[in-house]
Write a protein that holds these residues in place. Structure first.
Motif, PDB file in Angstrom:
ATOM      1  N   LYS A   1     -34.764  -4.610  20.390  1.00 49.02           N
ATOM      2  CA  LYS A   1     -34.160  -3.227  20.022  1.00 49.02           C
ATOM      3  C   LYS A   1     -34.313  -3.150  18.392  1.00 49.02           C
ATOM      4  O   LYS A   1     -34.667  -4.128  17.663  1.00 49.02           O
ATOM      5  CB  LYS A   1     -32.544  -3.490  20.189  1.00 49.02           C
ATOM      6  CG  LYS A   1     -32.150  -3.857  21.555  1.00 49.02           C
ATOM      7  CD  LYS A   1     -32.470  -2.799  22.480  1.00 49.02           C
ATOM      8  CE  LYS A   1     -32.130  -3.216  23.995  1.00 49.02           C
ATOM      9  NZ  LYS A   1     -33.069  -2.966  25.002  1.00 49.02           N
ATOM     10  N   SER A   2     -33.788  -2.246  17.979  1.00 48.41           N
ATOM     11  CA  SER A   2     -33.943  -1.940  16.398  1.00 48.41           C
ATOM     12  C   SER A   2     -32.585  -1.897  15.905  1.00 48.41           C
ATOM     13  O   SER A   2     -31.822  -0.970  16.393  1.00 48.41           O
ATOM     14  CB  SER A   2     -34.820  -0.651  16.186  1.00 48.41           C
ATOM     15  OG  SER A   2     -34.785  -0.215  15.003  1.00 48.41           O
ATOM     16  N   LEU A   3     -32.313  -2.923  14.954  1.00 49.10           N
ATOM     17  CA  LEU A   3     -31.022  -2.915  14.386  1.00 49.10           C
ATOM     18  C   LEU A   3     -31.035  -2.068  13.078  1.00 49.10           C
ATOM     19  O   LEU A   3     -31.962  -1.960  12.225  1.00 49.10           O
ATOM     20  CB  LEU A   3     -30.797  -4.247  13.849  1.00 49.10           C
ATOM     21  CG  LEU A   3     -29.526  -4.442  13.074  1.00 49.10           C
ATOM     22  CD1 LEU A   3     -28.344  -4.370  13.903  1.00 49.10           C
ATOM     23  CD2 LEU A   3     -29.487  -5.952  12.599  1.00 49.10           C
TER      24      LEU A   3
ATOM     25  N   GLU B   1     -33.224   1.509  21.147  1.00 52.47           N
ATOM     26  CA  GLU B   1     -34.471   1.274  21.604  1.00 52.47           C
ATOM     27  C   GLU B   1     -35.510   1.446  20.490  1.00 52.47           C
ATOM     28  O   GLU B   1     -35.222   2.205  19.538  1.00 52.47           O
ATOM     29  CB  GLU B   1     -34.808   2.125  22.823  1.00 52.47           C
ATOM     30  CG  GLU B   1     -33.706   1.643  24.042  1.00 52.47           C
ATOM     31  CD  GLU B   1     -33.822   0.698  24.430  1.00 52.47           C
ATOM     32  OE1 GLU B   1     -34.867  -0.413  24.492  1.00 52.47           O
ATOM     33  OE2 GLU B   1     -32.769   0.179  25.203  1.00 52.47           O
ATOM     34  N   GLN B   2     -36.572   0.969  20.678  1.00 53.62           N
ATOM     35  CA  GLN B   2     -37.827   1.351  19.917  1.00 53.62           C
ATOM     36  C   GLN B   2     -38.159   2.801  19.770  1.00 53.62           C
ATOM     37  O   GLN B   2     -38.699   3.210  18.742  1.00 53.62           O
ATOM     38  CB  GLN B   2     -39.019   0.366  19.933  1.00 53.62           C
ATOM     39  CG  GLN B   2     -38.807  -1.015  20.007  1.00 53.62           C
ATOM     40  CD  GLN B   2     -38.479  -1.425  18.606  1.00 53.62           C
ATOM     41  OE1 GLN B   2     -38.686  -0.803  17.773  1.00 53.62           O
ATOM     42  NE2 GLN B   2     -37.557  -2.686  18.688  1.00 53.62           N
ATOM     43  N   ASN B   3     -38.004   3.646  20.558  1.00 52.96           N
ATOM     44  CA  ASN B   3     -38.252   5.098  20.780  1.00 52.96           C
ATOM     45  C   ASN B   3     -37.078   5.824  19.688  1.00 52.96           C
ATOM     46  O   ASN B   3     -37.285   6.994  19.645  1.00 52.96           O
ATOM     47  CB  ASN B   3     -38.403   5.671  22.008  1.00 52.96           C
ATOM     48  CG  ASN B   3     -37.063   5.544  22.918  1.00 52.96           C
ATOM     49  OD1 ASN B   3     -36.054   5.154  22.366  1.00 52.96           O
ATOM     50  ND2 ASN B   3     -37.481   5.706  23.985  1.00 52.96           N
ATOM     51  N   GLY B   4     -35.867   5.191  19.189  1.00 57.94           N
ATOM     52  CA  GLY B   4     -34.932   5.584  18.523  1.00 57.94           C
ATOM     53  C   GLY B   4     -33.828   5.892  19.429  1.00 57.94           C
ATOM     54  O   GLY B   4     -32.641   6.465  18.847  1.00 57.94           O
ATOM     55  N   GLU B   5     -33.946   5.645  20.773  1.00 56.19           N
ATOM     56  CA  GLU B   5     -32.539   6.060  21.531  1.00 56.19           C
ATOM     57  C   GLU B   5     -31.435   5.063  21.414  1.00 56.19           C
ATOM     58  O   GLU B   5     -31.799   3.844  21.090  1.00 56.19           O
ATOM     59  CB  GLU B   5     -33.066   6.210  22.830  1.00 56.19           C
ATOM     60  CG  GLU B   5     -31.889   6.491  24.097  1.00 56.19           C
ATOM     61  CD  GLU B   5     -32.517   6.351  25.541  1.00 56.19           C
ATOM     62  OE1 GLU B   5     -31.710   5.884  26.224  1.00 56.19           O
ATOM     63  OE2 GLU B   5     -33.641   6.907  25.669  1.00 56.19           O
TER      64      GLU B   5
END
Length: 157
Positions: free
Chosen positions: A89-91, A149-153
């Protein structure tokens, strides 16, 4: 009398720190400082803090995805995070987490385990997300970690 009692309670809480177990000549003792002959040992118990990092970064539930990416970086891969992007994930920056719960170094990169408000733990590259901009021992009233998520969701907020 109540003021003295209150001061004593506050002083006792302010002295909480990491606890180290030392075994010297067969005698076990507990201390708030690393033992001289065991300076690189991990603390027996670390008091977790709710912290906010200045920067965001990749957050992986399994450290193996960080290790794969670091191996690919060392081998000069064009897409070192391709595998990690599928599972990590993106923190987001300036979001509250509980940690740092554990540290590991791999390929000269220090990784830290943090806990998000969803109860899951994630590994982040400490150099990438620091400096820590705030910390407290008290759980925030409204604690939500912004993971995406890596797509920004948004995963959780």
């Amino acid at each position: 009398m109540k003021i003295i009692l209150l001061v004593l309670i506050l002083v006792s809480f302010s002295t909480i720190s990491d606890v180290y177990q030392c075994i010297i000549e067969g005698v076990t003792s507990f201390t708030d400082k690393p033992c001289e002959d065991e300076i690189n040992k991990k603390p027996l118990y670390v008091i977790p803090e709710y912290i906010t990092f200045k920067w965001g970064g990749t957050a992986c539930e399994d450290i193996k995805y960080w290790k794969i990416s670091l191996d690919l970086i060392e081998n000069k891969s064009d897409l070192p995070f391709k595998e990690a992007d599928k599972y990590c994930k993106s923190l987001r920056e300036n979001t509250v987490v509980l940690g740092i719960l554990e540290k590991q170094t791999y390929k000269n990169t220090e990784l830290g385990k943090i806990k998000a408000s969803n109860g899951k733990t994630y590994w982040v590259e400490l150099k990438g997300v620091q400096p820590i901009t705030s910390k407290t021992n008290k759980k925030p009233i409204y604690w939500q970690t912004d993971l995406r998520e890596q797509n920004g969701e948004r995963v959780i907020r």
